[in-house]
Write an enzyme that holds these catalytic residues in place. Structure first.
Site, short mmCIF file in Angstrom:
data_model
loop_
_atom_site.label_atom_id
_atom_site.label_comp_id
_atom_site.label_asym_id
_atom_site.label_seq_id
_atom_site.Cartn_x
_atom_site.Cartn_y
_atom_site.Cartn_z
N ASN A 558 21.96 -66.24 57.13
CA ASN A 558 20.67 -66.15 58.12
C ASN A 558 19.98 -67.44 58.12
OD1 ASN A 558 21.11 -63.30 58.49
ND2 ASN A 558 20.63 -63.06 56.54
N TYR A 559 19.93 -68.32 57.16
CA TYR A 559 18.81 -69.31 57.28
C TYR A 559 19.28 -70.80 57.34
CZ TYR A 559 15.14 -65.96 56.02
OH TYR A 559 14.48 -64.90 55.95
N LEU A 560 20.38 -70.86 57.21
CA LEU A 560 21.03 -72.46 57.07
C LEU A 560 21.71 -72.60 58.45
CD1 LEU A 560 22.30 -72.62 53.52
CD2 LEU A 560 20.03 -73.09 54.50
#
Length: 572
Positions: A558-560
């Site tokens: 979800n974040y990278l």
DNA sequence: CGACAGACTTAGAACACAATAT
DNA sequence: ATATTGTGTTCTAAGTCTGTCG
């Protein structure tokens, strides 16, 4: 102990957060923000933006199979006496029985909620008899499910293959939809089966009965001219609608929190993929604004207005520590957890000096999923002073930021950059950390294995920043124990070798001959070797410990920004 | 504005399965 | 071959954030 380790790693990361990124560029020309004033066109674009599809066709959800009554040999006992339950009561009893070896069933709240809801499913006669959960014996039911699981595991290769094929057939039939002419995979095409609610942390509703979803609960969303999905025979949908401004295919209201559950597309679908891309684009855009935003909130620390100061300190935490926004929660409805804006005085401790630093803030609270966030971090002096001010004359349970809500914070952020909300900082800081760490850790001449290790370490740095943790499994505890036993044995060997060395030294002193000298040397070398082995074992243990409580999956998913990873792969 | 519903993203646990060690 | 460990997938809870309504 684990907390301390996390802390050490986090301290290293916090520094990274301070690394200045690329010189601030001016606002992105042609961004939506600048068009906003031009009125109609923007409005139109916005509306256009909301349309998610022109065609949507699917089969509707796949419903959980109906309850299968227990075979005759499996019985429930009350007060030591066998008791045949009505089908409804029996079904709920099996929900509990199959969880008997789970920690949940030892929790008072879980037991109370379960018993309460179970009694509602009983017939009058049953209710007359079954008055205390302590007198209920589910062990036969439990054994039945354990055996069933074992039998499933013991199936032959062919039988397993057959099950797999059946699952695949189901996937093919219900697991896809047609969206604007393309066949797209659905994420969750099955309705959630009934069971006992498993809330995380200290959830006041744990153990409550989660009702079975029936077609009469389900709203279908599809295009008007498509083949409307058939409800299961003898049933009807709650409603069929055609709303192309939303992504969901079906929805129902769940019986625990009265919230809506959706059937949606798989993350690999075009629609979801585009949204993820947009998310990373927004985070990337923040890069060009972040320096200005940072100087802005630093200036706001000295604002005349309390509201502004609180907002500025909260934003500092969100930026520096990657905290979540922290919406308000209704109490009694869920576990008591907080995020940045909902922090309370009791979650913060101020240390004028600690760990050799000045102005240290200690944060200790339960965040999303009741995961503990613990951090001691030096902050800039105005932040420290402001926190003192915010905490003055307040009770431990009072809000730290009493003049701040996530809505007002996001409204402010929206003014600083189009599309900016609190969570964008998490995405931005996660991705930038990955990038910085990859740059710092990777060497072109390293082996593939070493490069992969570097990647994983960079990934781990992000997971630590975002406080992504996982519970250590029982299997882990066991393997850790094995390692500890080994370490203990090694320690004893070391002690023994040390004693022998001492003896040899005394012997050599007394005799002074060559033979005793070589014995002495031998003993010395043995001790050294054993000490080395011991050191290696404890490094392993440390590594294992650190790794085991960090969950890499969530940040990866979800974040990278995938583009960072792809670029790294091409480069190395 | 503030409460609330709705929609969508993010999260860890549980489970399934593959790789590796014994 | 079997036990152990690691990894990916599924499940669904728990967040964020927006829009609407009084």
């Amino acid at each position: 102990m684990p907390v301390v380790r996390l802390l050490r790693l986090r301290a290293a990361l916090t520094l990274l957060g301070e690394v200045p990124r690329r010189p601030a560029s001016r606002g992105v020309p042609g961004s939506r923000r600048t068009q906003k004033s031009s009125g109609a066109r923007w409005e139109e674009e916005k509306r256009e933006d909301r349309v998610k599809w022109r065609q949507l066709e699917h089969k509707g959800p796949y419903f959980a199979p109906p309850y299968e009554p227990l075979p005759d040999g499996v019985c429930f006992f009350y007060d030591g006496k066998p008791m045949r339950l009505s089908m409804k009561a029996e079904e709920v009893a099996t929900f509990y029985g199959r969880m008997l070896d789970h920690e949940y069933t030892t929790k008072e709240v879980f037991r109370k909620n379960f018993f309460n809801d179970w009694r509602k499913e009983m017939t009058v006669e049953e209710r007359e008899v079954i008055k205390s959960l302590d007198k209920c014996d589910f062990t036969e039911i439990h054994r039945y499910f354990v055996d069933k699981a074992a039998a499933r595991k013991a199936l032959t290769r062919e039988e397993k293959q057959k099950l797999k094929e059946e699952a695949e057939k189901l996937q093919q039939e219900f697991g896809y939809c047609i969206l604007d002419g393309h066949r797209e995979k659905i994420g969750n095409f099955k309705t959630e089966p009934p069971g006992l609610f498993r809330g995380r942390g200290d959830h006041p509703k744990m153990g409550m009965l989660k009702r079975r979803v029936v077609p009469e609960d389900v709203v279908i969303n599809c295009s008007r001219d498509s083949k409307i999905p058939e409800p299961p025979v003898g049933h009807q949908w709650k409603e069929v609608r055609s709303d192309n401004t939303v992504m969901w295919l079906a929805a129902w209201t769940e019986s625990i929190q009265n919230s809506i559950k959706y059937i949606m597309l798989n993350p690999c679908s075009k629609l979801k993929g585009e949204k993820a891309w947009q998310k990373f684009e927004t985070a990337r855009r923040l890069r060009g604004f972040v320096d200005e935003i940072r100087s802005q909130y630093r200036a706001d620390w000295k604002s005349q207005e309390m509201k502004t100061r609180q907002r500025a300190v909260a934003l500092y935490f969100i930026d520096k520590l990657a905290l979540r926004a922290g919406n308000e929660k209704e109490d009694g409805e869920a576990a008591d957890t907080v995020g940045c804006c909902s922090l309370r005085v009791e979650h913060v401790q101020l240390h004028p000096e600690a760990d050799g630093c000045q102005h240290v803030v200690e944060l200790d609270f339960l965040g999303k999923d009741s995961v503990r966030y613990y951090n001691r971090v030096p902050v800039e002096k105005p932040v420290y002073k402001n926190l003192q001010l915010f905490m003055k004359n307040k009770a431990p349970r009072d809000d730290l930021f009493d003049r701040l809500t996530t809505t007002s914070l996001n409204k402010h952020l929206q003014e600083l950059m189009d599309g900016l909300t609190a969570k964008v900082f998490r995405t931005y800081n996660a991705s930038i950390t990955l990038q910085e760490q990859l740059r710092a850790l990777t060497r072109a001449e390293d082996s593939i294995a070493a490069k992969i290790l570097s990647y994983n370490r960079a990934n781990r740095a992000v997971a630590i920043l975002c406080n992504h943790q996982r519970a250590t499994s029982s299997a882990f505890e066991k393997s850790m124990q094995n390692l500890q036993t080994k370490i203990q044995a090694k320690k004893e060997q070391v002690a023994e070798a040390r004693a022998e060395l001492r003896k040899a030294r005394a012997e050599h002193k007394a005799q002074g001959d060559g033979k005793s000298r070589s014995v002495l040397e031998k003993k010395r070398r043995l001790l050294e070797k054993l000490q080395e082995q011991l050191a290696w074992l404890s490094v392993q243990a440390t590594d294992k410990e650190e790794n085991k409580q960090v969950a890499l999956g969530t940040s990866k998913l979800n974040y990278l920004d995938p583009r960072i990873s792809i670029a790294w792969c091409f480069r190395y």
